[in-house]
Design an enzyme around this catalytic site. Structure first.
Site, short mmCIF file in Angstrom:
data_model
loop_
_atom_site.label_atom_id
_atom_site.label_comp_id
_atom_site.label_asym_id
_atom_site.label_seq_id
_atom_site.Cartn_x
_atom_site.Cartn_y
_atom_site.Cartn_z
N LYS A 54 0.84 -1.20 0.00
CA LYS A 54 0.00 0.00 0.00
C LYS A 54 0.88 1.26 0.00
CE LYS A 54 -3.84 -2.42 2.03
NZ LYS A 54 -4.56 -2.86 3.23
N GLN A 98 -4.83 -1.57 9.46
CA GLN A 98 -4.76 -2.90 8.84
C GLN A 98 -5.40 -3.95 9.76
OE1 GLN A 98 -3.50 -3.52 5.69
NE2 GLN A 98 -4.23 -5.60 5.97
N ASP A 121 -11.20 2.73 3.81
CA ASP A 121 -11.55 1.31 3.71
C ASP A 121 -13.06 1.13 3.58
OD1 ASP A 121 -9.57 -0.58 3.56
OD2 ASP A 121 -9.15 -0.58 5.72
#
Ligand code: NDP
Length: 287
Positions: A54, A98, A121
């Site tokens: 990422k 994460q 997200d």
């Protein structure tokens, strides 16, 4: 005739180039690039790779990125404090924590702590709710990447029968909403579905996200269907560790009209949609 292979890698490259150009314009107009903060708690090897990829993707398109790697023992309070710090940080437009997170941390609380306008997200309840009622929101990256793939390969959804196998919060459920938004007729299957192959055979577009290696076989696929394989599974084959999807690719490609492989399909699109969400969040942020 063998299926068209939906090349997620090539598509991701193309979209990242578009985002890179839009980032240059953003930088010229606002004097700073879009910024993404990625927080990793603990040492899960797969998560470390995802976070590294990422960060690399952010650099490629010219974003500012910050990574915070916290020890496994980090308390929930310290993690919340860090998320709130980035909520206030004007150089940060997107925040990603994460997952999976260590067991002592309540993921739902952390996802709720992220400012919904920085929730790249798409996991914040406000974004999930807005998706359901068709309002502007940040959408979970994997299902968004799938819609983008279908759109760019000109695979129609309007009036088509779409079957989603898997009902997780991050893939299956938002996928259902996005397909409805495209006017598909949607069926959702899960571990208690009675006749899974029969349900799958009805699909013009079959999307499989269950995490079971090569579980969906050719006899579950309608001839000419489009198959999107979200599964990312690692198995041993001929003494080697290999990545396979949830669909038995070799036999499925002989019956489908288009199929996304795993690896090389949905995966690269997911990170690309994270970049796209960060750019979108940055545009909202400067408004
Ligand atoms: P979850 O484990 O959260 O959910 C799995 C879903 O599959 C559940 O709804 C479960 O049903 C259903 N399921 C499990 N077994 C069966 C079965 N035998 N028949 C029918 N349904 C079944 O998984 P995720 O959604 O997080 O991920 C799914 C897969 O996609 C994984 O391989 C994951 O690695 C991959 N993935 C890939 C991404 C990418 O970017 N490429 C991103 C995210 C995920 P029930 O609800 O009844 O338990």
């Amino acid at each position: 005739m063998p299926a068209t292979i939906i090349d997620g890698k090539a598509l991701a490259r193309q979209i990242r180039e578009e985002i890179r150009r839009d980032t240059e314009i953003f930088l010229r107009e606002h004097g700073r690039p879009p910024g993404l903060a990625v927080i990793l708690v603990g040492d899960d090897p797969a998560s470390k790779i995802y976070v590294r990829n990422k960060a690399r993707a952010c650099n490629e398109v010219g974003f500012f990125s910050r990574q915070e790697h916290l020890p496994e023992s980090t308390s929930q309070k310290d993690l919340i404090d860090l998320v709130e710090f980035f909520n206030r940080d004007n150089l940060i437009d997107g925040i990603l924590v994460q997952h999976p997170m260590p067991k002592h941390i309540d993921e739902a609380t952390i996802f709720r702590t992220v400012d919904s306008r920085k929730d790249v997200d798409g996991f914040h309840p406000l974004n999930v709710g807005n998706l359901c009622i068709g309002q502007e929101c940040l959408v979970s990256c994997t299902p968004m990447g799938i819609i983008e793939m279908l759109r760019r390969y000109e695979i129609p959804l309007l009036g088509k029968r779409a079957v989603v196998v898997g009902r997780s919060n991050i893939v299956g459920k938002p996928m259902i909403q996005l397909l409805l938004r495209e006017h598909a007729t949607v069926t959702v299957c899960h571990s208690r579905t009675v006749d899974l192959p029969g349900e799958c055979r009805n699909a013009d577009v079959l999307i499989v996200a269950i995490g079971k290696p090569e579980f969906v076989r050719a006899d579950s696929i309608k001839p000419g269907a489009t198959v999107i394989d979200v599964g990312t599974n690692f198995i041993k084959r001929n003494g080697k560790n290999v990545q396979v999807g949830d669909v038995a690719f070799e036999e499925a490609k002989e019956i489908a009209s288009a199929i996304s492989p795993s690896p090389g399909g949905v995966g690269p699109m997911t990170i690309t949609m994270l970049l796209s969400n960060t750019l979108q969040a940055a545009r909202w942020h400067v408004k």
